[in-house]
Design a protein around this motif. Structure first.
Motif, PDB file in Angstrom:
ATOM      1  N   GLU A   1       0.835  -1.202   0.000  1.00 54.56           N
ATOM      2  CA  GLU A   1       0.000   0.000   0.000  1.00 54.56           C
ATOM      3  C   GLU A   1       0.871   1.255   0.000  1.00 54.56           C
ATOM      4  O   GLU A   1       0.564   2.238  -0.682  1.00 54.56           O
ATOM      5  N   TYR A   2       1.945   1.192   0.754  1.00 49.98           N
ATOM      6  CA  TYR A   2       2.867   2.323   0.859  1.00 49.98           C
ATOM      7  C   TYR A   2       3.495   2.646  -0.497  1.00 49.98           C
ATOM      8  O   TYR A   2       3.495   3.803  -0.931  1.00 49.98           O
ATOM      9  N   ILE A   3       4.008   1.625  -1.185  1.00 49.24           N
ATOM     10  CA  ILE A   3       4.658   1.902  -2.465  1.00 49.24           C
ATOM     11  C   ILE A   3       3.635   2.298  -3.539  1.00 49.24           C
ATOM     12  O   ILE A   3       3.930   3.117  -4.401  1.00 49.24           O
ATOM     13  N   ARG A   4       2.435   1.731  -3.462  1.00 41.96           N
ATOM     14  CA  ARG A   4       1.396   2.128  -4.414  1.00 41.96           C
ATOM     15  C   ARG A   4       1.057   3.606  -4.228  1.00 41.96           C
ATOM     16  O   ARG A   4       0.909   4.351  -5.197  1.00 41.96           O
TER      17      ARG A   4
ATOM     18  N   LYS B   1       1.272  -7.608  -7.893  1.00 45.03           N
ATOM     19  CA  LYS B   1       1.124  -8.552  -6.770  1.00 45.03           C
ATOM     20  C   LYS B   1       1.820  -8.032  -5.521  1.00 45.03           C
ATOM     21  O   LYS B   1       1.314  -8.200  -4.407  1.00 45.03           O
ATOM     22  N   ILE B   2       2.975  -7.403  -5.687  1.00 43.53           N
ATOM     23  CA  ILE B   2       3.693  -6.830  -4.545  1.00 43.53           C
ATOM     24  C   ILE B   2       2.851  -5.721  -3.927  1.00 43.53           C
ATOM     25  O   ILE B   2       2.688  -5.656  -2.702  1.00 43.53           O
ATOM     26  N   GLU B   3       2.285  -4.861  -4.763  1.00 42.22           N
ATOM     27  CA  GLU B   3       1.449  -3.768  -4.251  1.00 42.22           C
ATOM     28  C   GLU B   3       0.201  -4.283  -3.553  1.00 42.22           C
ATOM     29  O   GLU B   3      -0.228  -3.711  -2.553  1.00 42.22           O
ATOM     30  N   ARG B   4      -0.369  -5.362  -4.057  1.00 46.93           N
ATOM     31  CA  ARG B   4      -1.584  -5.929  -3.443  1.00 46.93           C
ATOM     32  C   ARG B   4      -1.282  -6.790  -2.227  1.00 46.93           C
ATOM     33  O   ARG B   4      -2.196  -7.204  -1.509  1.00 46.93           O
TER      34      ARG B   4
ATOM     35  N   ALA C   1       8.117  -8.965  -1.924  1.00 48.94           N
ATOM     36  CA  ALA C   1       9.258  -8.559  -2.750  1.00 48.94           C
ATOM     37  C   ALA C   1      10.552  -9.109  -2.173  1.00 48.94           C
ATOM     38  O   ALA C   1      10.655  -9.356  -0.968  1.00 48.94           O
ATOM     39  N   ARG C   2      11.535  -9.304  -3.034  1.00 51.39           N
ATOM     40  CA  ARG C   2      12.884  -9.651  -2.583  1.00 51.39           C
ATOM     41  C   ARG C   2      13.621  -8.351  -2.266  1.00 51.39           C
ATOM     42  O   ARG C   2      13.245  -7.274  -2.750  1.00 51.39           O
ATOM     43  N   LYS C   3      14.660  -8.454  -1.498  1.00 53.14           N
ATOM     44  CA  LYS C   3      15.418  -7.271  -1.089  1.00 53.14           C
ATOM     45  C   LYS C   3      15.903  -6.487  -2.311  1.00 53.14           C
ATOM     46  O   LYS C   3      15.821  -5.255  -2.335  1.00 53.14           O
ATOM     47  N   GLU C   4      16.388  -7.183  -3.326  1.00 53.62           N
ATOM     48  CA  GLU C   4      16.887  -6.520  -4.528  1.00 53.62           C
ATOM     49  C   GLU C   4      15.761  -5.733  -5.216  1.00 53.62           C
ATOM     50  O   GLU C   4      15.995  -4.671  -5.784  1.00 53.62           O
TER      51      GLU C   4
END
Length: 97
Positions: free
Chosen positions: A5-8, A34-37, A42-45
């Motif tokens: 939510e933060y990055i979105r 998918k990461i945003e939802r 996410a991976r660190k990279e």
């Protein structure tokens, strides 16, 4: 607020399309979605690439990401507070070394 939510929110504030950010990160749009939802962690990279693409502080994004990973790992546990107290003790011991 979750990491996704933060990055979105940041992406939308900057009026960037999902596909633009995904392209800068060299991942496909579906994965970033998918990461945003919150359906994919996410991976660190990828978090580091997100920080660069969104022109954000890498350390701050990593903190949000790590917090979400910890919550995800512990959300099914009944004794979360006790676990976190033990973790805090261990971290304190490590920082004294």
């Amino acid at each position: 607020m979750t990491f996704g939510e933060y990055i979105r929110e940041i992406r939308e504030e900057q009026q960037l399309l999902l596909r633009e950010v995904a392209s800068q990160m060299n991942i496909d749009t579906a994965l970033l979605s998918k990461i945003e939802r919150g359906t994919r962690i996410a991976r660190k990279e990828q978090v580091e690439a997100l920080a660069k693409a969104l022109k954000q502080n890498k350390s701050e994004l990593l903190q949000y990401w790590l917090a979400d990973k910890i919550v995800f790992m512990l959300k099914e546990e009944k004794n979360i507070t006790e676990i976190l107290k033990i973790v805090e003790q261990k971290i304190n011991r490590l920082s004294k070394k």
